[in-house]
Write a protein that holds these residues in place. Structure first.
Motif, short mmCIF file in Angstrom:
data_model
loop_
_atom_site.label_atom_id
_atom_site.label_comp_id
_atom_site.label_asym_id
_atom_site.label_seq_id
_atom_site.Cartn_x
_atom_site.Cartn_y
_atom_site.Cartn_z
N VAL A 190 -5.90 0.40 -2.45
CA VAL A 190 -5.16 1.39 -2.70
C VAL A 190 -5.40 2.16 -4.06
O VAL A 190 -5.59 3.24 -4.15
CB VAL A 190 -3.64 1.16 -2.80
N LEU A 211 0.94 3.95 -2.88
CA LEU A 211 0.90 5.59 -2.92
C LEU A 211 1.67 6.33 -3.64
O LEU A 211 1.69 7.11 -4.33
CB LEU A 211 0.89 5.46 -1.27
N LEU A 212 3.18 5.76 -3.43
CA LEU A 212 4.36 6.47 -3.98
C LEU A 212 4.10 6.34 -5.53
O LEU A 212 4.23 7.67 -6.16
CB LEU A 212 5.39 5.73 -3.56
N PHE A 256 0.94 -1.19 -0.12
CA PHE A 256 -0.01 -0.06 -0.09
C PHE A 256 0.82 1.38 -0.13
O PHE A 256 0.77 2.28 -0.57
CB PHE A 256 -0.86 -0.03 1.11
N TRP A 257 2.23 1.21 0.53
CA TRP A 257 3.01 2.29 0.60
C TRP A 257 3.60 2.43 -0.92
O TRP A 257 3.45 3.69 -1.42
CB TRP A 257 4.21 2.19 1.47
N PHE A 315 -0.04 11.94 -10.22
CA PHE A 315 -0.03 13.03 -9.47
C PHE A 315 0.93 14.27 -10.08
O PHE A 315 0.88 15.02 -10.72
CB PHE A 315 0.03 13.33 -8.07
N LYS A 316 2.30 13.71 -10.23
CA LYS A 316 3.44 14.42 -10.57
C LYS A 316 3.59 14.46 -11.96
O LYS A 316 3.81 15.32 -12.74
CB LYS A 316 4.71 13.91 -9.95
N ILE A 358 1.30 6.23 -7.23
CA ILE A 358 0.14 7.14 -7.66
C ILE A 358 0.75 8.65 -7.59
O ILE A 358 0.57 9.41 -8.55
CB ILE A 358 -0.88 6.89 -6.77
N TRP A 359 1.45 8.79 -6.54
CA TRP A 359 2.10 10.13 -6.18
C TRP A 359 2.95 10.54 -7.46
O TRP A 359 2.61 11.57 -8.05
CB TRP A 359 2.77 10.21 -5.04
#
Lengths: 311, 336, 325
Positions: free
Chosen positions: C271, C151-152, C147-148, C159-160, C154-155
């Motif tokens: 996630v 998240l990374l 899950f971590w 997102f970036k 996805i970020w």
């Protein structure tokens, strides 16, 4: 060399031997320990693992001293602050200090990891010993139980247990212990099957030692290294599992855990708000703790299995 | 014509301590002949065979001398060049033949692999050849379809022999080809190896700890001890006229093939530690005839043309020979 | 024993095991403290209304009748009605089985495609810096929770960089004529990349580390030396003899890996908001929607068992020494 000379030398060395014997009981004890820990020298990875774990244990013990804030102390005027001198790893959306939460998060992680590992090792070792030693119907029955445990999807089972009972760390430890013993049991059993045929076990039986004594005095010490190995892996699995459970929202709501930090980070749109300090740090903490257990287990494994050693 | 010539070969295993397993051994092998290398385990004979084959373990290295094969110095060839010679020109029946077959492939595929690695041959031709080879070693050709675990130990050994013949090499090195098998099968296999070698005319090096095998199968022989050559020469000459106490001891230790049966007497003691340098005769510490001069460097003498001995002969060799026939000579630890 | 008998016996074993697991689950839910319908019934209902609701869900019947109905549902897939929506459970989860299978199948296959050669490479380079670094890298992947890393991922990637969608399985509002049409659409594949890679980044380490150990063991075997002796090139020896034999224990591990993959779907799908069984189960457990929670659990357990069975078959196929007894 003449016979005379030979005898002279022999008696000299006899005296030497007596001398050493008298003076080295302590040394031998120390030697045994040195040998047990010798793998660290040859396995820098294992040493690194022990150092990391030790550091995390210290952080957990001295959490109140290390953490600059109460982990649950909110400060809405200072929410989502990036790392600064005041908040070394920034704050979350409620203004809670990330660093302090990380420090206190080490406590439940280690507690759950160690408690689970001990229960897993205990159950797995005993099931393996009994199944391997007695064989026959006992073995069959216990091995079907192992198959049963392997057939259950791990994380879903723990979610159901934790959700149906209460979301406390005890439930999580119990749930992990209920399933994770399966691997240790299997490995120990196959090892016991080999040991059972060894002369020292057979001679113990001829002498009339009870089953219980044979199992625990003669066989168990030989499987302990394996139990230790799978125990160290169980620490890693337990910490990862607890983190996942907390992340999914089934954790102890009153505790500060790394998994929960990640859950609230995702729910509070930390990704979209670019609050990287909030969602990177807890993951790093989990990873470091887990990898320390893996490194220790792995270093130990390389020593146990001579075929994996350097030529 | 000389097929193989080994001159003053030294082989060392790196490590702590380093082990010099072969210490200056020389011999020649004529085309079509069989040479026996005999000695107890740990005397460097397998290392010698591996060095010739170019199959030393990773930490082993030729540290001196030369190996000349068919007129070409192959001592320091690259791995790649060595690989081309291997199996195509010299093959090996290894010690652990029982486990030398890959458990997940059929026999025919393993023979085919050896053939096709070196020659541009179609699958069908390789298959035909594998059946032919099976017949040659006395196996049912249909067994090429079997997996190794379906064959007995003796059959597996025969498959390995078949494989060693696959490319009709000039030289076959047999390293204790029968140790893992029971006695009756050992006899059969040795007989078969010898027969095939006569039939096909390959040269052969037979490495063994059993001197009676040498008597049965070889033309010439080298007796090794502690990594050094003790005695070498024509088999008839050595068996009738051995000079070295070690050779005589070995003859005594194995039932003689030609003469009357004797009690098995093994030589007391064990081979020397090869991690230490040694000036004198390596056998001196176990030799019933050893004298102070045996601690000194031993010259090679040639009592008869082609018969080499490395022994100071502290007592006249006739006497050595007479006394080594008696078991008490070997059993008593008293030294002269 | 022949292959046919072996397969039959294994199937019977698995079915028995499956019913045992189902029974455990039944009593687990019945033994749980609290009333499953507490949230549903609330305080504003009269006694009669509450009883009627209980009857709708079959909760008024004696326990052995409930158990019988529950066990027959394993065969009929009639898992009853959702406590929350009142819809048939099978209708809710049917679709999601495929969504989970595609995501987890892709990631496990990716993990093996990366992990096995990587492990062989590590064994081949035994004792070098590269090997040490590789092992540590594999251990890092194994220690980073999915899950971590999710998240990374996805970020960074959504997102970036804006390359990939942040979650879900397809664009909202688009409908497809069939599951197959959906799974082959470019939009679906774009949604699949990130979660599949994130899960594979975790899973590859198991086959990699196992393959390394297994290869090191096989490399000590006589037949590997013998293959070298035959003049076969190093690469062929490694590939055709060492790696081929080293693969055997990796296949057994596939069952374990698949088991973890199926179980891990609860995390990964949460996630990435992937509409699969795992996410549905998390939702159902949180909402006390017992029928849905039970059914998803049973399907997941069934998938674990099927994976075990397939691994058994593959092992028998790869190792000619297996005699099936």
């Amino acid at each position: 060399m003449s016979d005379q000379n030979k005898t002279a030398l022999d008696s000299e060395s006899n005296v030497d031997a007596l001398d050493t014997e008298l003076s080295t009981w302590r040394e031998r004890q120390a030697d045994a320990w040195r040998r047990r820990l010798a793998f660290l020298k040859r396995e820098p990875m294992g040493l690194a693992g022990i150092l990391i774990l030790l550091a995390i244990v210290l952080v957990a013990i001295f959490a109140p001293v290390i953490a600059p804030y109460e982990p649950t102390e909110t400060d809405y005027g200072n929410s989502l602050a990036p790392p600064s001198a005041e908040h070394p790893l920034g704050t979350d959306s409620a203004g809670r200090d990330i660093f302090s939460q990380l420090v206190f998060g080490a406590r439940p992680a280690l507690q759950i990891g160690l408690l689970s590992a001990i229960s897993v090792a205990f159950v797995g070792m005993n099931v393996g010993l009994v199944a391997g030693y007695y064989g026959g119907y006992v073995d069959d029955a216990l091995m079907r139980l192992v198959d049963f445990a392997y057939g259950i999807p791990f994380t879903p089972f723990i979610i159901v247990l934790v959700a149906l009972w209460e979301p406390s760390k005890w439930t999580i430890v119990g749930a992990i212990a209920l399933l994770l013993w399966r691997q240790t049991a299997r490995v120990v059993r196959s090892h016991v099957l080999n040991l059972k045929e060894k002369p020292f076990v057979k001679s113990a039986r001829t002498v009339g030692a009870s089953d219980r004594r044979i199992i625990y005095r003669h066989i168990a010490p030989n499987v302990l290294p394996l139990v230790f190995l799978y125990g160290s892996f169980a620490i890693a699995w337990a910490i990862l599992t607890e983190a996942a459970i907390s992340y999914l929202g089934f954790g102890d709501p009153t505790a500060v855990t790394w998994g929960q930090m990640l859950q609230s980070a995702q729910q509070s749109q930390a990704l979209a708000r670019d609050a990287w300090w909030w969602f990177t740090m807890p993951g790093i903490a989990i990873m470091l703790t887990v990898i320390s257990a893996f490194l220790i287990g792995r270093g130990y494994e390389e020593q146990l299995n001579p075929e994996l050693q350097e030529p | 014509m000389t097929l193989l010539e080994v001159n003053d070969l030294h082989v060392t295993y790196a490590g702590d301590p380093a082990v010099e397993a072969v210490r200056g051994v020389s011999f020649t092998l004529e085309e079509g002949e069989t040479l026996g290398i005999v000695g107890e385990s740990g005397c460097g004979k397998t290392t010698l065979a591996q060095a010739v084959m170019g199959a030393l373990p990773d930490n082993g290295e030729i540290t001196g001398g030369e190996i000349i094969f068919d007129g070409q110095d192959i001592t320091h060839l690259s791995n790649r060049q060595r690989r081309e010679i291997r199996w195509e020109r010299m093959s090996m029946i290894s010690q652990s033949a029982m486990n030398s077959l890959d458990p997940v492939y059929r026999v025919k595929d393993q023979i085919r692999e050896a053939i096709q690695e070196h020659r541009d041959v179609s699958d069908a031709e390789a298959y035909e050849r594998s059946r032919e080879l099976m017949e040659l070693v006395g196996l049912d050709p249909d067994r090429v379809e079997d997996y190794p675990h379906q064959l007995s130990g003796g059959m597996r050994q025969r498959v390995i022999i078949a494989m060693s013949l696959a490319l009709d090499p000039d030289l076959i090195i047999a390293d204790e080809p029968t140790t893992a098998l029971d006695v009756i099968i050992q006899e059969q296999i040795l007989y078969r190896i010898k027969e095939l070698q006569r039939e096909l005319g390959n040269s052969m090096v037979m490495v063994t700890h059993d001197i009676s095998v040498v008597a049965e199968t070889c033309d010439s022989m080298v007796v090794m001890y502690g990594g050094e050559l003790m005695e070498a020469g024509n088999v008839d000459e050595i068996f009738n006229n051995a000079h070295h106490p070690y050779t005589l001891g070995l003859q005594n230790a194995f039932p003689s093939v030609e003469g009357e049966k004797r009690d098995l007497t093994s030589i007391p003691g064990s081979p020397p530690d090869l991690s230490e340098p040694l000036e004198g005769c390596p056998f001196a510490s176990r030799c019933p005839f050893a004298a102070p001069e045996c601690e000194e460097k031993v010259p090679v003498r040639e009592p008869v043309d082609g018969h080499r001995v490395r022994c100071h002969e502290p007592v006249p060799f006739e006497q050595i020979r007479d006394r080594s026939g008696e078991d008490e000579t070997w059993l008593s630890q008293n030294k002269v | 024993m022949g292959l046919k008998e072996f397969v039959t016996r294994r199937i019977i074993q698995i079915v028995v095991l499956y019913f045992a697991i189902a029974t455990m689950l039944f009593f687990l839910f019945r033994a749980a403290p609290g009333d499953p319908l507490a949230a549903y019934i609330g305080t504003g209902f009269t006694q009669e209304q509450a009883a009627q609701i209980r009857a709708t869900f079959g909760l008024d019947q004696p326990i052995h009748v409930q158990y019988w109905k529950y066990m027959t549902s394993l065969v009929t897939f009639n898992f009853g009605l959702s406590y929350i929506t009142g819809d048939p459970v099978w209708g809710i989860i049917q679709d999601r089985i495929w969504n989970t299978l595609v995501l987890m199948g892709t990631s496990v296959i990716l993990a093996y495609l990366i992990g096995v050669p990587f492990g062989a490479y590590l064994a081949w380079n035994r004792g070098t810096k590269r090997e040490r670094f590789g092992v540590v890298f594999a251990l890092i992947s194994r220690s980073a929770p999915v899950f971590w890393t999710g998240l990374l991922g996805i970020w960074i990637f959504s997102f970036k960089l804006g390359w990939l969608p942040a979650g879900s399985m397809s664009q909202p509002g688009v409908t497809y004529s069939s599951k197959l049409a959906q799974f082959t659409s470019p939009s679906f594949l774009r949604h699949l990349i990130l979660p599949a890679l994130v899960q594979a980044f975790y899973f590859y380490s198991l086959p990699a580390l196992l393959m390394r150990n297994s290869m090191l063991e096989v490399m000590n075997e006589d037949f590997v030396d013998f293959a070298e002796l035959k003049g076969i090139s190093d690469f062929s020896v490694m590939l055709k003899h060492a790696a081929r034999n080293a693969l055997l224990p990796i296949v057994t591990a596939f069952a374990v890996a698949a088991g973890f993959a199926v179980g891990g779907s609860v995390v990964l799908e949460t996630v990435f908001a992937w509409p699969g069984l795992g996410r549905e189960m998390v939702r159902a457990v949180i909402a006390n929607d017992y029928p849905v929670a039970q059914a998803t659990f049973l399907i997941l357990a069934g998938l674990v068992l099927v994976a075990n069975f397939l691994a058994d078959l593959a092992y028998g196929y790869l190792d000619p020494r297996i005699t099936y007894d």
